[in-house]
Design a protein around this motif. Structure first.
Motif, PDB file in Angstrom:
ATOM      1  N   LEU A   1      31.331 -24.245 -10.570  1.00  0.00           N
ATOM      2  CA  LEU A   1      32.463 -24.778  -9.806  1.00  0.00           C
ATOM      3  C   LEU A   1      32.750 -23.926  -8.576  1.00  0.00           C
ATOM      4  O   LEU A   1      33.024 -24.453  -7.493  1.00  0.00           O
ATOM      5  N   ALA A   2      32.665 -22.611  -8.724  1.00  0.00           N
ATOM      6  CA  ALA A   2      32.879 -21.714  -7.583  1.00  0.00           C
ATOM      7  C   ALA A   2      31.795 -21.908  -6.527  1.00  0.00           C
ATOM      8  O   ALA A   2      32.077 -21.868  -5.317  1.00  0.00           O
ATOM      9  N   ALA A   3      30.568 -22.150  -6.958  1.00  0.00           N
ATOM     10  CA  ALA A   3      29.465 -22.375  -6.015  1.00  0.00           C
ATOM     11  C   ALA A   3      29.688 -23.680  -5.247  1.00  0.00           C
ATOM     12  O   ALA A   3      29.485 -23.724  -4.024  1.00  0.00           O
ATOM     13  N   TYR A   4      30.117 -24.734  -5.932  1.00  0.00           N
ATOM     14  CA  TYR A   4      30.408 -25.992  -5.243  1.00  0.00           C
ATOM     15  C   TYR A   4      31.520 -25.787  -4.209  1.00  0.00           C
ATOM     16  O   TYR A   4      31.473 -26.328  -3.113  1.00  0.00           O
ATOM     17  N   GLU A   5      32.514 -25.014  -4.560  1.00  0.00           N
ATOM     18  CA  GLU A   5      33.605 -24.746  -3.622  1.00  0.00           C
ATOM     19  C   GLU A   5      33.088 -24.007  -2.386  1.00  0.00           C
ATOM     20  O   GLU A   5      33.464 -24.332  -1.254  1.00  0.00           O
ATOM     21  N   ALA A   6      32.214 -23.035  -2.577  1.00  0.00           N
ATOM     22  CA  ALA A   6      31.637 -22.300  -1.447  1.00  0.00           C
ATOM     23  C   ALA A   6      30.775 -23.228  -0.584  1.00  0.00           C
ATOM     24  O   ALA A   6      30.827 -23.164   0.650  1.00  0.00           O
TER      25      ALA A   6
ATOM     26  N   VAL B   1      22.116 -21.142   1.363  1.00  0.00           N
ATOM     27  CA  VAL B   1      21.684 -20.106   0.412  1.00  0.00           C
ATOM     28  C   VAL B   1      22.689 -18.960   0.407  1.00  0.00           C
ATOM     29  O   VAL B   1      23.062 -18.442  -0.652  1.00  0.00           O
ATOM     30  N   SER B   2      23.162 -18.581   1.581  1.00  0.00           N
ATOM     31  CA  SER B   2      24.151 -17.505   1.689  1.00  0.00           C
ATOM     32  C   SER B   2      25.452 -17.873   0.983  1.00  0.00           C
ATOM     33  O   SER B   2      26.069 -17.032   0.318  1.00  0.00           O
ATOM     34  N   ALA B   3      25.877 -19.129   1.114  1.00  0.00           N
ATOM     35  CA  ALA B   3      27.094 -19.580   0.439  1.00  0.00           C
ATOM     36  C   ALA B   3      26.939 -19.468  -1.079  1.00  0.00           C
ATOM     37  O   ALA B   3      27.864 -19.026  -1.770  1.00  0.00           O
ATOM     38  N   LEU B   4      25.772 -19.849  -1.595  1.00  0.00           N
ATOM     39  CA  LEU B   4      25.529 -19.707  -3.039  1.00  0.00           C
ATOM     40  C   LEU B   4      25.549 -18.250  -3.464  1.00  0.00           C
ATOM     41  O   LEU B   4      26.149 -17.888  -4.470  1.00  0.00           O
ATOM     42  N   ARG B   5      24.879 -17.406  -2.679  1.00  0.00           N
ATOM     43  CA  ARG B   5      24.816 -15.979  -3.032  1.00  0.00           C
ATOM     44  C   ARG B   5      26.178 -15.306  -2.929  1.00  0.00           C
ATOM     45  O   ARG B   5      26.415 -14.305  -3.610  1.00  0.00           O
ATOM     46  N   SER B   6      27.067 -15.837  -2.108  1.00  0.00           N
ATOM     47  CA  SER B   6      28.407 -15.251  -2.010  1.00  0.00           C
ATOM     48  C   SER B   6      29.153 -15.370  -3.338  1.00  0.00           C
ATOM     49  O   SER B   6      30.045 -14.584  -3.627  1.00  0.00           O
ATOM     50  N   VAL B   7      28.770 -16.351  -4.144  1.00  0.00           N
ATOM     51  CA  VAL B   7      29.395 -16.571  -5.446  1.00  0.00           C
ATOM     52  C   VAL B   7      28.538 -16.010  -6.579  1.00  0.00           C
ATOM     53  O   VAL B   7      29.041 -15.349  -7.484  1.00  0.00           O
ATOM     54  N   LEU B   8      27.230 -16.270  -6.522  1.00  0.00           N
ATOM     55  CA  LEU B   8      26.340 -15.939  -7.642  1.00  0.00           C
ATOM     56  C   LEU B   8      25.729 -14.551  -7.555  1.00  0.00           C
ATOM     57  O   LEU B   8      25.108 -14.088  -8.510  1.00  0.00           O
ATOM     58  N   GLY B   9      25.846 -13.899  -6.416  1.00  0.00           N
ATOM     59  CA  GLY B   9      25.219 -12.593  -6.235  1.00  0.00           C
ATOM     60  C   GLY B   9      23.783 -12.754  -5.762  1.00  0.00           C
ATOM     61  O   GLY B   9      23.361 -13.840  -5.351  1.00  0.00           O
ATOM     62  N   GLN B  10      23.030 -11.720  -5.828  1.00  0.00           N
ATOM     63  CA  GLN B  10      21.658 -11.714  -5.316  1.00  0.00           C
ATOM     64  C   GLN B  10      20.675 -12.292  -6.346  1.00  0.00           C
ATOM     65  O   GLN B  10      19.775 -11.607  -6.817  1.00  0.00           O
ATOM     66  N   VAL B  11      20.855 -13.549  -6.661  1.00  0.00           N
ATOM     67  CA  VAL B  11      19.965 -14.244  -7.594  1.00  0.00           C
ATOM     68  C   VAL B  11      18.826 -14.887  -6.804  1.00  0.00           C
ATOM     69  O   VAL B  11      18.927 -15.112  -5.596  1.00  0.00           O
ATOM     70  N   ASP B  12      17.729 -15.187  -7.499  1.00  0.00           N
ATOM     71  CA  ASP B  12      16.647 -15.934  -6.876  1.00  0.00           C
ATOM     72  C   ASP B  12      17.100 -17.371  -6.680  1.00  0.00           C
ATOM     73  O   ASP B  12      17.660 -17.989  -7.596  1.00  0.00           O
ATOM     74  N   ILE B  13      16.850 -17.897  -5.498  1.00  0.00           N
ATOM     75  CA  ILE B  13      17.198 -19.282  -5.192  1.00  0.00           C
ATOM     76  C   ILE B  13      15.974 -19.928  -4.560  1.00  0.00           C
ATOM     77  O   ILE B  13      15.506 -19.485  -3.515  1.00  0.00           O
ATOM     78  N   GLU B  14      15.458 -20.947  -5.226  1.00  0.00           N
ATOM     79  CA  GLU B  14      14.366 -21.737  -4.656  1.00  0.00           C
ATOM     80  C   GLU B  14      15.010 -22.802  -3.776  1.00  0.00           C
ATOM     81  O   GLU B  14      15.844 -23.579  -4.233  1.00  0.00           O
TER      82      GLU B  14
END
Length: 154
Positions: A138-143, A98-111
């Motif tokens: 693509l950036a999220a996949y890389e993270a 979840v942290s890796a996703l947020r590092s790219v997407l910001g403070q979005v809701d993640i289920e």
């Protein structure tokens, strides 16, 4: 060849494509009837993914530009997106994803839906979130690729 939809039916055009080995026949089958197959996704992307061609193969990986084009053709942005991540079952692994996703997407809701393998060695995560643009995917996949213990990323 054993490929069936959830009702036990073989998708239109599949047998002919497998017999001939023709990717064009497979694409025709996908356009004419394979879109009825259920891949278990519930965020509205299943129908889009079934009509989108695959640009990647082990022999010819897609370029970033091709991936961006496919994402834009097959998904609506901004919109929902599902990441599937499988890795070693270690403490905090789901939080790291979840942290890796947020590092790219910001403070979005993640289920985050987690499921362990029967032996408990691995955890499968389904991460549902909202993505603003194809480049963010693509950036999220890389993270996510940088996660320690990662086994598979879908």
């Amino acid at each position: 060849m054993g490929v069936e939809d959830k009702f036990g039916n073989q998708p239109d055009g599949f047998a002919e494509a497998m017999d001939s080995g023709s990717t064009e026949s497979m694409a025709a089958g996908r356009d004419s009837g394979m879109s009825g197959m259920d891949n278990g996704m519930d965020n509205g992307t299943a129908a889009n993914q079934s009509r989108c061609p695959s640009a990647c193969s082990p022999d010819q990986p897609a370029t970033s530009a091709q991936c961006l084009q496919l994402l834009e053709e097959c998904h609506s942005f901004p919109g929902p997106y599902t990441f599937k991540v499988i890795g070693q079952n270690t403490p905090g692994w789901d939080a790291a994803a979840v942290s890796a996703l947020r590092s790219v997407l910001g403070q979005v809701d993640i289920e985050c839906l987690a499921r362990q393998t029967s032996g408990g060695a691995y955890t499968s995560l389904t991460l549902n979130t909202r993505v603003n643009r194809a480049g963010d995917v693509l950036a999220a996949y890389e993270a996510l690729r940088g996660l320690p213990g990662l086994k598979m990323l879908l």
